[in-house]
Design a protein around this motif. Structure first.
Motif, mmCIF file in Angstrom:
data_model
loop_
_atom_site.group_PDB
_atom_site.id
_atom_site.type_symbol
_atom_site.label_atom_id
_atom_site.label_comp_id
_atom_site.label_asym_id
_atom_site.label_seq_id
_atom_site.Cartn_x
_atom_site.Cartn_y
_atom_site.Cartn_z
ATOM 1 N N CYS A 17 16.886 5.362 -5.800
ATOM 2 C CA CYS A 17 15.490 4.887 -5.807
ATOM 3 C C CYS A 17 15.237 3.754 -6.691
ATOM 4 N N ILE A 18 16.112 3.107 -7.640
ATOM 5 C CA ILE A 18 16.140 2.143 -8.585
ATOM 6 C C ILE A 18 15.576 0.654 -7.944
ATOM 7 N N PRO A 19 16.107 0.384 -6.745
ATOM 8 C CA PRO A 19 15.766 -0.591 -6.179
ATOM 9 C C PRO A 19 14.143 -1.033 -5.967
ATOM 10 N N TRP A 20 13.401 0.099 -6.188
ATOM 11 C CA TRP A 20 11.834 0.019 -5.887
ATOM 12 C C TRP A 20 11.106 0.065 -7.295
ATOM 13 N N LYS A 21 11.966 -0.052 -8.450
ATOM 14 C CA LYS A 21 11.245 0.076 -9.646
ATOM 15 C C LYS A 21 10.206 -0.878 -10.129
ATOM 16 N N LYS A 22 10.450 -2.111 -9.423
ATOM 17 C CA LYS A 22 9.225 -3.332 -10.065
ATOM 18 C C LYS A 22 7.935 -2.845 -9.162
ATOM 19 N N ASN A 23 7.974 -2.152 -8.104
ATOM 20 C CA ASN A 23 6.856 -1.820 -7.410
ATOM 21 C C ASN A 23 7.051 -0.765 -6.483
ATOM 22 N N ALA A 24 6.540 0.542 -6.867
ATOM 23 C CA ALA A 24 6.834 1.510 -6.271
ATOM 24 C C ALA A 24 5.621 2.588 -5.875
ATOM 25 N N VAL B 297 0.937 -1.065 -0.070
ATOM 26 C CA VAL B 297 0.060 -0.160 -0.067
ATOM 27 C C VAL B 297 1.011 1.231 -0.184
ATOM 28 N N CYS B 298 0.274 2.281 -0.363
ATOM 29 C CA CYS B 298 1.150 3.719 -0.397
ATOM 30 C C CYS B 298 0.371 4.642 0.609
ATOM 31 N N MET B 299 1.208 5.264 1.316
ATOM 32 C CA MET B 299 0.614 6.257 2.303
ATOM 33 C C MET B 299 -0.158 7.568 1.580
ATOM 34 N N ASP B 300 -1.334 8.044 2.176
ATOM 35 C CA ASP B 300 -1.886 9.005 1.753
ATOM 36 C C ASP B 300 -1.085 10.271 2.053
ATOM 37 N N ALA B 301 -0.017 10.782 1.238
ATOM 38 C CA ALA B 301 0.850 11.788 1.381
ATOM 39 C C ALA B 301 0.972 12.513 0.560
ATOM 40 N N LYS B 302 2.102 13.739 0.516
ATOM 41 C CA LYS B 302 1.891 14.726 -0.529
ATOM 42 C C LYS B 302 2.146 14.236 -1.741
ATOM 43 N N HIS B 303 3.274 13.398 -2.026
ATOM 44 C CA HIS B 303 3.661 12.925 -3.210
ATOM 45 C C HIS B 303 3.530 11.668 -3.756
ATOM 46 N N HIS B 304 2.916 10.921 -2.765
ATOM 47 C CA HIS B 304 3.050 9.517 -3.053
ATOM 48 C C HIS B 304 1.766 9.117 -4.250
ATOM 49 N N LYS B 305 2.072 8.018 -4.842
ATOM 50 C CA LYS B 305 0.776 7.465 -5.687
ATOM 51 C C LYS B 305 -0.290 6.841 -4.966
ATOM 52 N N ILE B 306 -1.294 6.720 -5.578
ATOM 53 C CA ILE B 306 -2.696 6.106 -4.729
ATOM 54 C C ILE B 306 -2.384 4.792 -4.617
ATOM 55 N N LYS B 307 -1.868 3.875 -5.656
ATOM 56 C CA LYS B 307 -1.533 2.570 -5.600
ATOM 57 C C LYS B 307 -0.042 2.278 -5.897
ATOM 58 N N SER C 174 8.547 3.005 -1.162
ATOM 59 C CA SER C 174 8.293 2.003 -0.527
ATOM 60 C C SER C 174 6.844 1.681 -0.418
ATOM 61 N N PRO C 175 6.406 0.428 -1.051
ATOM 62 C CA PRO C 175 4.948 -0.254 -0.520
ATOM 63 C C PRO C 175 4.573 -1.132 0.477
ATOM 64 N N ASN C 176 5.923 -1.230 1.300
ATOM 65 C CA ASN C 176 6.001 -2.199 2.414
ATOM 66 C C ASN C 176 6.129 -1.496 3.767
ATOM 67 N N LEU C 177 5.561 -0.169 3.891
ATOM 68 C CA LEU C 177 5.445 0.353 5.198
ATOM 69 C C LEU C 177 4.152 0.248 6.079
ATOM 70 N N GLY C 178 3.140 -0.493 5.279
ATOM 71 C CA GLY C 178 1.670 -0.445 5.886
ATOM 72 C C GLY C 178 1.711 -0.598 7.354
ATOM 73 N N PRO C 179 2.256 -1.743 8.022
ATOM 74 C CA PRO C 179 1.935 -2.181 9.206
ATOM 75 C C PRO C 179 2.382 -0.657 10.205
ATOM 76 N N TRP C 180 2.857 0.225 9.544
ATOM 77 C CA TRP C 180 3.415 1.272 10.305
ATOM 78 C C TRP C 180 2.812 2.621 9.985
ATOM 79 N N ILE C 181 2.048 2.596 9.109
ATOM 80 C CA ILE C 181 1.119 3.868 8.647
ATOM 81 C C ILE C 181 0.180 4.245 9.836
#
Length: 253
Positions: A51-58, A30-40, A104-111
């Motif tokens: 930032c390249i390490p996240w290119k498969k899913n960002a 998931v993505c945060m609801d923040a200033k520059h984040h994508k919706i999904k 990162s799409p992997n920060l959901g548990p701490w949002i």
């Protein structure tokens, strides 16, 4: 009415499974609801440099990833060199930190929800692998700053952050005497220094080799499942909401 009881229980059991599964899924990828984040989150083949390490899913766009590498980007007008030129080795950690936060799409548990003008969600106490925090601190010890919390308290009258009146520039080691002081205090406890090491599957890595996959996916899944199984906000409340929607329909019938 008794003949309807068994079908109801079966239906509610199925809905409980669906609701709890949805609650678990909502905690990772998931993505945060923040200033520059994508919706999904999704693929971004043209992510820039660190930032390249996240290119498969960002959660960040290519344009955002480029701005994250500027000394004073247009994203937040934040100047790393507010106390003189930051050492390149130190700046690399801040760029990587920003890539993790924005991409990162992997920060959901701490949002967590927040009431701030520039974002509706933030992360809190993300367990950062101890080696990542230690190397960040080691590489920044001789760079300079004037504050221990970079989220607030700056002088923004010039359009970018300046040291507030009454503060003096000193080394990072002066303002952040330990790795924990840096990683936990810098962004209002967005991170928490973990006792776990890289590769343990129990802490978030700021640095990783994308050729080996994204290790933070496993970490997010572990904490998401743990939170859904044992914490009311992620497990019970979604279920109660589902039941609240279902029961009136059944009773009306």
């Amino acid at each position: 009415m008794p003949w309807k009881l068994t079908p109801l229980l079966l239906f509610l059991a199925w809905m409980a499974y669906k609701c709890s599964a949805r609650a678990r899924t909502d905690l990772f990828n998931v993505c945060m609801d923040a200033k520059h984040h994508k919706i999904k989150p999704g693929p971004e083949d043209k992510l820039h440099d660190q930032c390249i390490p996240w290119k498969k899913n960002a959660c960040c766009s290519a344009k955002v990833s480029q701005e994250l590498h500027r000394d004073t980007s247009s994203l937040y007008n934040f100047n790393w060199d507010h106390c003189g030129k930051m050492e390149p080795a130190c700046k690399r950690h801040f760029i990587q930190d920003n890539c993790l936060y924005e991409c990162s799409p992997n920060l959901g548990p701490w949002i967590q929800e927040v009431n701030q003008s520039w974002r509706k969600e933030r992360v809190l106490n993300v367990p950062l692998c101890k080696e990542d925090c230690q190397s960040w601190w080691e590489d920044c010890r001789t760079s300079y700053t004037c504050k221990t919390n970079w989220h607030k308290g700056w002088n923004w009258t010039s359009g970018s952050n300046k040291c507030p009146t009454g503060t003096t520039c000193g080394t990072f080691e002066f303002y952040f005497p330990t790795p924990a002081a840096l990683c936990e205090g810098l962004w209002s406890h967005s991170y928490k220094l973990s006792n776990y090491s890289r590769g343990s599957g129990r802490c978030i890595q700021m640095w990783f080799d994308p050729a080996q996959g994204n290790p933070n996916e496993e970490v997010a899944r572990f904490y998401a499942l743990a939170m859904s199984a044992g914490a009311m906000p992620q497990g019970i409340r979604p279920l109660l909401l589902c039941l609240a929607l279902i029961l009136p329909l059944w009773l009306h019938d």
